[in-house]
Design a protein around this motif. Sequence first.
Motif, PDB file in Angstrom:
ATOM      1  N   PRO A   3       0.797  -1.228   0.000  1.00 29.75           N
ATOM      2  CA  PRO A   3       0.000   0.000   0.000  1.00 29.75           C
ATOM      3  C   PRO A   3       0.827   1.275   0.000  1.00 29.75           C
ATOM      4  CG  PRO A   3      -0.081  -1.070   2.133  1.00 29.75           C
ATOM      5  CD  PRO A   3       0.641  -1.996   1.205  1.00 29.75           C
ATOM      6  N   PHE A   4       2.067   1.231   0.436  1.00 27.24           N
ATOM      7  CA  PHE A   4       2.856   2.454   0.533  1.00 27.24           C
ATOM      8  C   PHE A   4       3.677   2.729  -0.717  1.00 27.24           C
ATOM      9  CE2 PHE A   4       5.095  -1.017   2.570  1.00 27.24           C
ATOM     10  CZ  PHE A   4       6.303  -1.007   1.924  1.00 27.24           C
ATOM     11  N   MET A   5       3.453   1.971  -1.760  1.00 30.47           N
ATOM     12  CA  MET A   5       4.235   2.158  -2.980  1.00 30.47           C
ATOM     13  C   MET A   5       3.312   2.254  -4.175  1.00 30.47           C
ATOM     14  SD  MET A   5       7.132  -0.738  -2.392  1.00 30.47           S
ATOM     15  CE  MET A   5       7.816  -0.447  -3.991  1.00 30.47           C
ATOM     16  N   ASN A   6       3.665   3.067  -5.118  1.00 32.24           N
ATOM     17  CA  ASN A   6       2.986   3.020  -6.402  1.00 32.24           C
ATOM     18  C   ASN A   6       3.677   1.905  -7.164  1.00 32.24           C
ATOM     19  OD1 ASN A   6       2.209   3.339  -9.069  1.00 32.24           O
ATOM     20  ND2 ASN A   6       1.864   5.523  -8.780  1.00 32.24           N
ATOM     21  N   ILE A  65      13.736   2.341  -1.941  1.00 33.70           N
ATOM     22  CA  ILE A  65      12.364   2.744  -1.683  1.00 33.70           C
ATOM     23  C   ILE A  65      12.345   3.536  -0.386  1.00 33.70           C
ATOM     24  CG2 ILE A  65      11.249   0.838  -2.896  1.00 33.70           C
ATOM     25  CD1 ILE A  65      10.865  -0.549  -0.209  1.00 33.70           C
ATOM     26  N   SER A  66      11.338   4.333  -0.231  1.00 34.12           N
ATOM     27  CA  SER A  66      11.183   5.047   1.024  1.00 34.12           C
ATOM     28  C   SER A  66       9.759   4.859   1.519  1.00 34.12           C
ATOM     29  CB  SER A  66      11.494   6.535   0.857  1.00 34.12           C
ATOM     30  OG  SER A  66      10.564   7.140  -0.006  1.00 34.12           O
ATOM     31  N   VAL A  67       9.615   4.895   2.810  1.00 34.43           N
ATOM     32  CA  VAL A  67       8.314   4.741   3.433  1.00 34.43           C
ATOM     33  C   VAL A  67       7.944   6.093   4.023  1.00 34.43           C
ATOM     34  CG1 VAL A  67       7.006   3.538   5.222  1.00 34.43           C
ATOM     35  CG2 VAL A  67       8.792   2.327   3.956  1.00 34.43           C
ATOM     36  N   GLN A  68       6.769   6.565   3.662  1.00 37.82           N
ATOM     37  CA  GLN A  68       6.317   7.855   4.135  1.00 37.82           C
ATOM     38  C   GLN A  68       5.024   7.685   4.913  1.00 37.82           C
ATOM     39  OE1 GLN A  68       5.956  10.110   0.537  1.00 37.82           O
ATOM     40  NE2 GLN A  68       8.145  10.390   0.325  1.00 37.82           N
ATOM     41  N   THR A  69       4.801   8.563   5.857  1.00 33.13           N
ATOM     42  CA  THR A  69       3.579   8.532   6.630  1.00 33.13           C
ATOM     43  C   THR A  69       2.447   9.123   5.806  1.00 33.13           C
ATOM     44  OG1 THR A  69       4.808   8.792   8.675  1.00 33.13           O
ATOM     45  CG2 THR A  69       2.471   9.304   8.755  1.00 33.13           C
ATOM     46  N   LYS A  70       1.360   8.400   5.767  1.00 35.91           N
ATOM     47  CA  LYS A  70       0.166   8.855   5.075  1.00 35.91           C
ATOM     48  C   LYS A  70      -0.906   9.057   6.144  1.00 35.91           C
ATOM     49  CE  LYS A  70      -3.295   7.262   1.811  1.00 35.91           C
ATOM     50  NZ  LYS A  70      -3.708   6.164   0.942  1.00 35.91           N
ATOM     51  N   PRO A  71      -1.419  10.270   6.277  1.00 35.58           N
ATOM     52  CA  PRO A  71      -2.450  10.501   7.299  1.00 35.58           C
ATOM     53  C   PRO A  71      -3.633   9.559   7.097  1.00 35.58           C
ATOM     54  CG  PRO A  71      -1.731  12.568   6.326  1.00 35.58           C
ATOM     55  CD  PRO A  71      -1.129  11.467   5.501  1.00 35.58           C
TER      56      PRO A  71
END
Length: 81
Positions: A3-6, A65-71
């Motif tokens: 879910p955190f990647m396109n 890859i990087s993991v970012q916080t998604k509200p």
Amino acid sequence: MLPFMNFKNSIERIKSRRKQLNYTQKDMAELTGLSERTIRSIENGEVSTSIESFIKILVVLGLEISVQTKPMSHEKGESTL
């Protein structure tokens, strides 16, 4: 799909980078220790592979890859645990 990647864009970037480096899928298999079938499956967008295999490919290609916080809609600054 993670879910955190396109994922589709990631796959296209992997294929493009492999070709830019003049690596075949066989080369990638040898360099990562994965099977050619796994390399082919990943490049075809079949996401049944492990994140470990995916990361092995990224490392060989010099990608990350990087993991970012998604509200999230339920977040109010308090723990849900």
